[in-house]
Scaffold this active site. Sequence first.
Site, PDB file in Angstrom:
ATOM      1  N   ASP A  13       0.850  -1.189   0.000  1.00 33.38           N
ATOM      2  CA  ASP A  13       0.000   0.000   0.000  1.00 33.38           C
ATOM      3  C   ASP A  13       0.891   1.247   0.000  1.00 33.38           C
ATOM      4  OD1 ASP A  13      -1.696   2.066   0.611  1.00 33.38           O
ATOM      5  OD2 ASP A  13      -2.544   1.126   2.397  1.00 33.38           O
ATOM      6  N   ILE A  14       0.748   2.077  -1.002  1.00 37.14           N
ATOM      7  CA  ILE A  14       1.616   3.249  -1.162  1.00 37.14           C
ATOM      8  C   ILE A  14       1.464   4.240   0.003  1.00 37.14           C
ATOM      9  CG2 ILE A  14       0.046   4.741  -2.506  1.00 37.14           C
ATOM     10  CD1 ILE A  14       2.470   5.234  -4.421  1.00 37.14           C
TER      11      ILE A  14
ATOM     12  N   THR B 271      -3.605   2.098 -14.689  1.00 35.75           N
ATOM     13  CA  THR B 271      -3.819   0.665 -14.984  1.00 35.75           C
ATOM     14  C   THR B 271      -4.970   0.040 -14.205  1.00 35.75           C
ATOM     15  OG1 THR B 271      -2.292  -0.147 -13.299  1.00 35.75           O
ATOM     16  CG2 THR B 271      -1.347   0.382 -15.447  1.00 35.75           C
ATOM     17  N   GLY B 272      -5.639   0.829 -13.370  1.00 38.59           N
ATOM     18  CA  GLY B 272      -6.789   0.312 -12.619  1.00 38.59           C
ATOM     19  C   GLY B 272      -8.070   0.736 -13.313  1.00 38.59           C
TER      20      GLY B 272
ATOM     21  N   TYR C 158      -8.766   3.272 -14.984  1.00 39.70           N
ATOM     22  CA  TYR C 158      -8.589   3.886 -16.306  1.00 39.70           C
ATOM     23  C   TYR C 158      -8.218   2.892 -17.410  1.00 39.70           C
ATOM     24  CZ  TYR C 158      -9.169   8.729 -14.694  1.00 39.70           C
ATOM     25  OH  TYR C 158      -9.675   9.914 -14.213  1.00 39.70           O
TER      26      TYR C 158
ATOM     27  N   ASN D  98      -7.688  12.170 -10.777  1.00 42.04           N
ATOM     28  CA  ASN D  98      -8.478  12.549 -11.962  1.00 42.04           C
ATOM     29  C   ASN D  98      -8.392  14.068 -12.130  1.00 42.04           C
ATOM     30  OD1 ASN D  98     -10.717  13.840 -10.477  1.00 42.04           O
ATOM     31  ND2 ASN D  98     -11.055  11.755  -9.721  1.00 42.04           N
TER      32      ASN D  98
ATOM     33  N   GLY E 297      -9.915   3.751  -5.891  1.00 39.99           N
ATOM     34  CA  GLY E 297      -8.568   3.230  -6.098  1.00 39.99           C
ATOM     35  C   GLY E 297      -7.534   3.839  -5.174  1.00 39.99           C
ATOM     36  N   VAL E 298      -6.357   4.060  -5.726  1.00 39.44           N
ATOM     37  CA  VAL E 298      -5.251   4.578  -4.912  1.00 39.44           C
ATOM     38  C   VAL E 298      -5.549   6.015  -4.460  1.00 39.44           C
ATOM     39  CG1 VAL E 298      -3.810   5.351  -6.866  1.00 39.44           C
ATOM     40  CG2 VAL E 298      -2.735   4.641  -4.747  1.00 39.44           C
ATOM     41  N   ASP E 299      -6.280   6.756  -5.277  1.00 40.74           N
ATOM     42  CA  ASP E 299      -6.670   8.128  -4.930  1.00 40.74           C
ATOM     43  C   ASP E 299      -7.486   8.141  -3.633  1.00 40.74           C
ATOM     44  OD1 ASP E 299      -7.072  10.843  -5.232  1.00 40.74           O
ATOM     45  OD2 ASP E 299      -8.430  10.694  -6.949  1.00 40.74           O
TER      46      ASP E 299
HETATM   47  N1  AR6 Z   1      -1.329   1.525  -3.051  1.00 42.06           N
HETATM   48  C1  AR6 Z   1      -0.726   1.275  -4.249  1.00 42.06           C
HETATM   49  N2  AR6 Z   1      -1.396   0.996  -5.374  1.00 42.06           N
HETATM   50  C2  AR6 Z   1      -2.746   0.943  -5.296  1.00 42.06           C
HETATM   51  C3  AR6 Z   1      -3.465   1.197  -4.102  1.00 42.06           C
HETATM   52  C4  AR6 Z   1      -2.696   1.500  -2.954  1.00 42.06           C
HETATM   53  N3  AR6 Z   1      -3.259   1.768  -1.773  1.00 42.06           N
HETATM   54  N4  AR6 Z   1      -4.805   1.066  -4.370  1.00 42.06           N
HETATM   55  C5  AR6 Z   1      -4.908   0.740  -5.683  1.00 42.06           C
HETATM   56  N5  AR6 Z   1      -3.678   0.659  -6.233  1.00 42.06           N
HETATM   57  P1  AR6 Z   1      -6.414   3.234  -9.871  1.00 42.06           P
HETATM   58  P2  AR6 Z   1      -6.225   4.801 -12.382  1.00 42.06           P
HETATM   59  C6  AR6 Z   1      -3.284   0.334  -7.631  1.00 42.06           C
HETATM   60  O1  AR6 Z   1      -7.713   2.673 -10.300  1.00 42.06           O
HETATM   61  O2  AR6 Z   1      -6.367   3.580 -13.199  1.00 42.06           O
HETATM   62  C7  AR6 Z   1      -9.656   7.073  -9.163  1.00 42.06           C
HETATM   63  O3  AR6 Z   1     -11.036   7.061  -8.916  1.00 42.06           O
HETATM   64  C8  AR6 Z   1      -4.293  -0.378  -8.507  1.00 42.06           C
HETATM   65  O4  AR6 Z   1      -4.309  -1.773  -8.225  1.00 42.06           O
HETATM   66  O5  AR6 Z   1      -6.267   3.695  -8.476  1.00 42.06           O
HETATM   67  O6  AR6 Z   1      -5.149   5.790 -12.749  1.00 42.06           O
HETATM   68  C9  AR6 Z   1      -9.143   8.447  -9.565  1.00 42.06           C
HETATM   69  O7  AR6 Z   1      -9.818   9.480  -8.879  1.00 42.06           O
HETATM   70  C10 AR6 Z   1      -3.701  -0.090  -9.888  1.00 42.06           C
HETATM   71  O8  AR6 Z   1      -2.613  -0.989 -10.161  1.00 42.06           O
HETATM   72  O9  AR6 Z   1      -5.992   4.517 -10.801  1.00 42.06           O
HETATM   73  C11 AR6 Z   1      -9.428   8.459 -11.031  1.00 42.06           C
HETATM   74  O10 AR6 Z   1     -10.768   8.795 -11.299  1.00 42.06           O
HETATM   75  C12 AR6 Z   1      -3.104   1.317  -9.734  1.00 42.06           C
HETATM   76  O11 AR6 Z   1      -3.032   1.550  -8.320  1.00 42.06           O
HETATM   77  C13 AR6 Z   1      -9.182   7.028 -11.447  1.00 42.06           C
HETATM   78  O12 AR6 Z   1      -9.386   6.248 -10.276  1.00 42.06           O
HETATM   79  C14 AR6 Z   1      -3.936   2.424 -10.362  1.00 42.06           C
HETATM   80  O13 AR6 Z   1      -5.316   2.139 -10.209  1.00 42.06           O
HETATM   81  C15 AR6 Z   1      -7.764   6.823 -11.892  1.00 42.06           C
HETATM   82  O14 AR6 Z   1      -7.624   5.524 -12.408  1.00 42.06           O
END
Ligand code: AR6
Length: 175
Positions: free
Chosen positions: A10-11, A118-119, A121, A24, A32-34
Amino acid sequence: MAKLKAVSGDITRLVVDAIVNAANTSLLGGGGVDGAIHRAAGPELLAACRKLDGCASGDAKATPGFRLPAKWVFHAVGPVWHGGGHNEEELLASCYRRSLELAREHQARSIAFPAISTGIYGFPARRAAEIALSTIKAHVETSGVDVVDFVCFDPGTLAIYEQLLTAAESRQDER
Ligand code: AR6
């Protein structure tokens, strides 16, 4: 030479100078991570983000880390994957480049990236990792960053980064 490594987990837990958020264009939080970063940093983060007036795709903006162990959060906005013909690769590279520019501006020597786009999006994970690595390698030395963590939240992403980093190391050894 900066040290590049794949780490799992977890970052929000990392003790580094800066973590990068996969945000976003509103910069007002999401899933997600946000979502994880906003929960861990506390409500001060959202208040700071409101003052930034959003962020274009491919760009990044900085806030303090507030309750996070990291000093800074660089909020990068990755592209939504639309099949690859909409400048997605260049926009993704730009997120990594801009984050390193912010690192230089804020004197961050250690930085941790999630796998941007990669999540939710939908950017293909392997191609995204190749872009992340090549962009970081091209720009890390001028940024002043010594340590780059690629934080992999799932085993598939970890396997990809480990494979690419090992391949890069053995190419280096052959020289
Ligand atoms: N620590 C590290 N990586 C993580 C964590 C964490 N705690 N949680 C998820 N990931 P995503 P995107 C990984 O969907 O595709 C949001 O709603 C996850 O498994 O978080 O850029 C924003 O507000 C994946 O490998 O981001 C935007 O609307 C990676 O982080 C949208 O999602 C990115 O997944 C952005 O989508």
